[in-house]
Design an enzyme around this catalytic site. Structure first.
Site, PDB file in Angstrom:
ATOM      1  N   LYS A   1      48.368  50.972  83.092  1.00 19.30           N
ATOM      2  CA  LYS A   1      49.137  49.743  83.669  1.00 19.30           C
ATOM      3  C   LYS A   1      48.559  49.425  84.838  1.00 19.30           C
ATOM      4  CE  LYS A   1      51.912  46.837  84.704  1.00 19.30           C
ATOM      5  NZ  LYS A   1      52.836  46.642  85.804  1.00 19.30           N
TER       6      LYS A   1
ATOM      7  N   HIS B   1      45.639  47.239  84.301  1.00 22.34           N
ATOM      8  CA  HIS B   1      46.114  46.163  83.825  1.00 22.34           C
ATOM      9  C   HIS B   1      46.431  45.089  85.010  1.00 22.34           C
ATOM     10  CE1 HIS B   1      49.569  43.245  83.351  1.00 22.34           C
ATOM     11  NE2 HIS B   1      49.332  43.198  82.103  1.00 22.34           N
ATOM     12  N   ASN B   2      46.800  45.664  85.946  1.00 20.16           N
ATOM     13  CA  ASN B   2      47.501  44.820  87.317  1.00 20.16           C
ATOM     14  C   ASN B   2      46.081  44.607  88.001  1.00 20.16           C
ATOM     15  OD1 ASN B   2      50.108  45.651  86.467  1.00 20.16           O
ATOM     16  ND2 ASN B   2      50.872  45.439  88.585  1.00 20.16           N
TER      17      ASN B   2
ATOM     18  N   GLU C   1      44.937  41.735  86.147  1.00 21.38           N
ATOM     19  CA  GLU C   1      45.786  40.361  86.470  1.00 21.38           C
ATOM     20  C   GLU C   1      45.611  39.835  87.898  1.00 21.38           C
ATOM     21  OE1 GLU C   1      50.240  41.596  86.029  1.00 21.38           O
ATOM     22  OE2 GLU C   1      50.172  40.990  88.397  1.00 21.38           O
TER      23      GLU C   1
ATOM     24  N   SER D   1      54.944  46.149  81.421  1.00 23.45           N
ATOM     25  CA  SER D   1      54.307  44.614  82.065  1.00 23.45           C
ATOM     26  C   SER D   1      55.131  43.633  81.426  1.00 23.45           C
ATOM     27  CB  SER D   1      53.064  44.674  81.791  1.00 23.45           C
ATOM     28  OG  SER D   1      52.793  43.383  82.239  1.00 23.45           O
TER      29      SER D   1
HETATM   30  C1  6PG Z   1      53.458  43.326  85.265  1.00 24.49           C
HETATM   31  C2  6PG Z   1      53.598  42.783  86.606  1.00 24.49           C
HETATM   32  C3  6PG Z   1      54.294  43.395  87.549  1.00 24.49           C
HETATM   33  C4  6PG Z   1      54.578  43.149  89.200  1.00 24.49           C
HETATM   34  C5  6PG Z   1      53.207  43.304  89.850  1.00 24.49           C
HETATM   35  C6  6PG Z   1      52.856  42.206  90.969  1.00 24.49           C
HETATM   36  O1  6PG Z   1      52.632  43.636  84.706  1.00 24.49           O
HETATM   37  O2  6PG Z   1      54.559  42.771  84.762  1.00 24.49           O
HETATM   38  O3  6PG Z   1      51.973  43.152  87.023  1.00 24.49           O
HETATM   39  O4  6PG Z   1      53.952  44.750  87.569  1.00 24.49           O
HETATM   40  O5  6PG Z   1      54.832  41.735  89.011  1.00 24.49           O
HETATM   41  O6  6PG Z   1      53.505  44.450  90.565  1.00 24.49           O
HETATM   42  O7  6PG Z   1      52.115  42.560  91.789  1.00 24.49           O
HETATM   43  P1  6PG Z   1      51.530  42.291  93.187  1.00 24.49           P
HETATM   44  O8  6PG Z   1      53.051  42.236  93.857  1.00 24.49           O
HETATM   45  O9  6PG Z   1      50.837  43.179  93.796  1.00 24.49           O
HETATM   46  O10 6PG Z   1      51.019  40.976  93.071  1.00 24.49           O
END
Ligand code: 6PG
Length: 477
Positions: A183, A186-187, A190, A128
């Protein structure tokens, strides 16, 4: 064979990760399906460190020191399988394939199992931090066989972000899919963080009557306190940005339909399978999906609602403070839900994931990095088997202090018709957990009534059924 590590797949994430290894003194073999990209990388960045450009898969594998460490940075899904199929036959027992994409952990489990049979170590590695993170130090969540970490770990520790106390933001998460699972969550977190920030913005705009530039300043102030985080910081940047073409706030010229690549959705799908209530994350995913339904929204625009009446200046400032409380409390709930999902996944798949280690490595490099994570780490350090973040004394006290404002904000949002699914779901979760009694008892009664699904009693062990269609006596089931 002179390269300590190889990277195949040189789109921006792969390229930056390769440069990061090289800048840290490693010799990096680089490879891409179209060789032009490989050449471009070496031409442009060759001065940064030791690169070995490989045109073919064979050359690439031959360039690697044994045991080989081969990082795959291609699109998740079929492209990853294609690369594995291409390289696996060229590798020898003890070699390592490291998948740094946003793979689904179930795919990682499948691949790990298949490669294990050939003696190849497959490491599903969550990365990430976006492009900048890949180059300057990401947060790294490797899974796979523990012994792979013995030789890979020190390299990852070198290229990873460092937390404020200097600790590398990487550790071995657990076997097979553990890294990609972490991960994924994590998302999901996010998404929830972004949704909550979005709701705070909307409230400050529609209820408090602030301009985007003023809201940017409010976020900057928040960023000096307990909400200090990368996402709050960049939110202020986005909100203060003015569109060059129109002179209007940038946020007003962007189409308000949020996209997603799928990791947030997976977090919710898996949570449903595991039976973990991640309502805040789910609302964040649904909010993105709702925003994208342009025709449905257009058709609904005429529906009745209250007229928004922005607050006066002094009231607005007080309201902004309340929103900060609501945001913080809701954030605690999102993380509570996310960590619950990791704990449940760890239990289901026997991963033995250390939640303290997860919070520690999210302190730097990743998208959700925040001062807050240090406090989560402290909570798990104090008690590794914490049943929930809400059982931590500090968090419980902070929510207790925030809750009046949290409720007031939701009252204002409801009264003015501002959608706040994230704040509301978080509060409902909190109140449901606190509740002495839940209407689930009634649900059980209904299920027993229409389907003889039985229920348990509060005063006696066993399963029971009431003869609803008969004399309504109770029988043991
Ligand atoms: C990270 C982000 C990365 C990516 C996501 C965006 O941790 O660096 O999460 O993995 O930017 O895939 O996700 P979306 O396109 O689903 O918003």
């Amino acid at each position: 064979s002179s390269a300590q590590i190889g990277v195949t797949g040189l789109a921006v994430m792969g390229r930056n990760l390769a440069r990061n290894f090289a800048r840290n003194g490693y010799t990096v073999a680089v490879h891409n399906r179209t060789a032009a990209r490989t050449r471009a990388l070496v031409e442009e960045f060759g001065h940064e460190g030791g690169f070995v450009a490989a045109e073919t898969a064979k050359e690439f594998v031959a360039a690697l020191e044994r045991p080989r460490r081969l990082v795959v940075m291609v699109k998740a899904g079929e492209p990853t399988d294609a690369v594995i199929e291409e390289f696996a036959p060229l590798l020898e027992p003890g070699d390592m394939i490291i998948d740094g994409g946003n793979a689904h952990f179930a795919d990682t489990r499948r691949r790990e199992k298949a490669l294990r049979e050939q003696g190849i170590h497959f490491v599903g590695m969550g990365v990430s931090g976006g492009e900048e993170g890949a180059l300057h130090g990401p947060s790294i969540m490797p899974g796979g066989p523990k012994e792979s970490y013995d030789s890979l770990g020190p390299m990852l520790e070198k290229i990873s972000a460092k937390a404020a106390d200097g600790t590398p933001c990487v550790s071995h998460m657990g076997p097979d899919g553990a890294g990609h699972f972490v991960k994924m969550v994590h998302n999901g977190i996010e998404y929830a963080d972004m949704q909550l920030i979005g709701e705070a913005y909307q409230l400050l705009r529609d209820v408090a009557g602030y301009t985007p530039a003023q809201i940017a300043d409010i976020f900057r102030t928040w960023n000096t306190g307990r909400l200090d985080s990368y996402l709050i910081e960049i939110t202020a940047e986005v909100l203060s940005h003015v569109d060059a073409a129109t002179g209007r706030p940038f946020v007003d010229v962007v189409v308000d339909q949020a996209e997603q690549k799928g990791t947030g959705r997976w977090t919710v799908q898996i949570a449903l399978d595991l039976g973990v209530p991640v309502s805040g994350i789910a609302e964040a995913v649904f909010a993105r999906s709702l925003s994208g339904h342009a025709a449905l929204r257009e058709a609904s625009r005429g529906l009745a609602g209250p007229k928004a009446a922005p607050l006066g200046e002094s009231e607005a400032a007080a309201f902004a403070d309340r929103v900060e409380q609501a945001l913080y409390a809701s954030k605690i709930v999102s993380y509570t839900q996310g960590f619950h999902e990791i704990a449940a996944g760890s239990e289901e798949y026997d991963w033995d994931i250390d939640l303290g280690a997860v919070s520690a490595l999210w302190r730097g490099g990743c998208i959700i990095r925040a001062a807050f994570l240090d406090r989560i780490r402290a909570a798990y350090d104090a008690r590794a088997d914490l049943p929930s973040l809400l059982s931590d004394e500090t968090f419980a006290r902070e929510i207790a202090d925030a809750q009046d404002d949290w409720r007031e904000v939701l009252i204002a949002a409801t009264r003015q018709g501002v959608p706040t699914p994230g704040f509301a779901a978080a509060l409902a979760y909190y109140d449901a957990l606190r509740a002495e009694r839940l209407p689930a008892a009634l649900t059980q009664g209904q299920r027993d009534y229409f389907g003889a699904h039985t229920y348990r009693r509060t005063d006696r062990d066993g399963s029971f059924h009431t003869l609803w269609g008969g004399d309504r006596s109770e029988v043991s089931a």
